[in-house]
Design an enzyme around this catalytic site. Structure first.
Site, PDB file in Angstrom:
ATOM      1  N   HIS A  71      -0.296   1.364  -9.847  1.00 39.98           N
ATOM      2  CA  HIS A  71      -1.214   0.219  -9.888  1.00 39.98           C
ATOM      3  C   HIS A  71      -1.693  -1.401 -10.133  1.00 39.98           C
ATOM      4  CE1 HIS A  71      -3.664  -0.270  -5.483  1.00 39.98           C
ATOM      5  NE2 HIS A  71      -3.208  -1.802  -6.277  1.00 39.98           N
ATOM      6  N   ARG A  89       0.830  -0.958  -0.110  1.00 37.55           N
ATOM      7  CA  ARG A  89       0.434   0.310  -0.554  1.00 37.55           C
ATOM      8  C   ARG A  89       1.227   0.905   0.697  1.00 37.55           C
ATOM      9  NH1 ARG A  89      -3.400  -2.792  -1.133  1.00 37.55           N
ATOM     10  NH2 ARG A  89      -5.533  -2.787  -0.403  1.00 37.55           N
ATOM     11  N   GLU A 100      -3.233   8.118  -3.918  1.00 41.60           N
ATOM     12  CA  GLU A 100      -2.987   8.170  -5.797  1.00 41.60           C
ATOM     13  C   GLU A 100      -5.024   8.290  -5.867  1.00 41.60           C
ATOM     14  OE1 GLU A 100      -3.781   3.407  -6.162  1.00 41.60           O
ATOM     15  OE2 GLU A 100      -1.509   2.756  -5.244  1.00 41.60           O
TER      16      GLU A 100
END
Length: 315
Positions: free
Chosen positions: A280, A233, A262
């Site tokens: 991602h 993360r 993000e």
């Protein structure tokens, strides 16, 4: 028949378990993230929610769904986007997708290990940009992966899968967890692992203990020849501190797939040298993303039928 809100368009076949169970699927007209207000409005009239990690299912959303809402199924392994205590208090089950993406994410992590260690992004950018004059013996000198020490932070399914890949490349594999795993290579202190690793790869969930786990102090413990990889993360790493370490030559390279805010990426990290930055895509294969969607839907179907699914986070 229950009404199930599916917050975003899923891969083809992803909602098959809901269809097979005869449930009504509720979706938005366009494939864009729902705002908090839109989520609150939508959950008021459904029995279940199938959501993505970009959907913030907070206490307000849970309260808006009560008492009809029975389950929130997250198409992800991590569930830091869901207020689990609020869901538990409201009697709402929470499901995720453990196991579905382990090997695919481990593949991606090792891609970053290889690409960052060998300066692949820098070399490719020069080639595409017409900045490669010809072969030279001192060009793009990266670091060998074979024979290097791989430090795995977090030793769950994904961490173990990355460790297996490292062993296959002839790496010396060490790992750190809060408690002794009983597996050879366990290192009690993360600071020790950071200082000993040629490649440090992160595989921990996001919580209060892991936020900025790799900060300026911990980066300073790493070798200037070391590589940092993050597919866990984004907030696990202090992006500005990482960029500063790369700029100052205090860290050799980094491979990053997740970010603190993000889809925003810190501008210093975008401009930092010797980085491989991906949007991602850790679990982004057709097979894996479809299976993740199906597993989340299966969890919702089970709860709606009064059963306990194997991927239940908390009830």
């Amino acid at each position: 028949m229950a009404r199930v809100l599916v917050t975003r368009r899923l891969p083809d076949g992803g909602t098959d378990p809901l269809v097979a169970a005869g449930h009504e699927i509720v979706t938005s007209d366009d494939d864009v993230p729902l705002t908090s207000a839109q989520l609150c409005a939508a959950v008021a009239n459904v029995d279940a929610v199938v959501c993505l990690l970009t959907d913030r299912i907070d206490d307000a959303v849970i309260a808006a769904g009560a008492p009809r809402l029975k389950v929130v199924a997250n198409v992800a392994v991590g569930y830091d986007n869901i207020d689990v205590p609020a869901a538990t208090a409201a009697g709402v089950a929470v499901c995720n997708t453990p196991g579905a993406l382990d090997e695919t994410t481990a593949d991606l992590a090792f891609l970053l290990i290889l690409a960052a260690s060998r300066l692949a992004s820098t070399a490719e950018a020069d080639l595409r940009g017409g900045r490669w004059p010809s072969w030279g013996i001192n060009q793009y000198l990266g670091r060998d992966v074979h024979g290097a020490t791989l430090g795995v932070v977090g030793y769950g399914r994904i961490g173990q899968a990355v460790a297996r890949r490292g062993a296959g490349f002839g790496m010396r594999v060490l790992h750190h967890t809060r408690h002794d795993t009983g597996v050879p290579g366990w290192v009690a202190e993360l600071d020790t692992l950071a200082g000993e690793s040629d490649v440090l790869t992160l595989h921990v969930p996001l919580n209060d203990q892991t936020r900025h786990l790799v900060d300026a102090r911990r980066l300073s413990l790493m070798k200037p020849t070391a590589v940092l990889v993050n597919t866990a993360r984004g907030p696990v790493v202090d992006e500005e501190a990482l960029a500063a370490a790369l700029e100052g030559g205090r860290l050799f390279a980094a491979g990053i797939d997740v970010y603190e805010r993000e889809p925003e990426v810190h501008p210093r990290l975008l401009a930092a040298p010797r980085t491989v930055l991906l949007p991602h895509i850790g679990s982004a294969s057709q097979q894996t993303r479809t299976r993740m969607a199906q597993m989340a839907c299966e969890g919702a179907v089970a709860v709606l039928a009064g059963n306990k699914p194997p991927n239940l986070v908390m009830r």
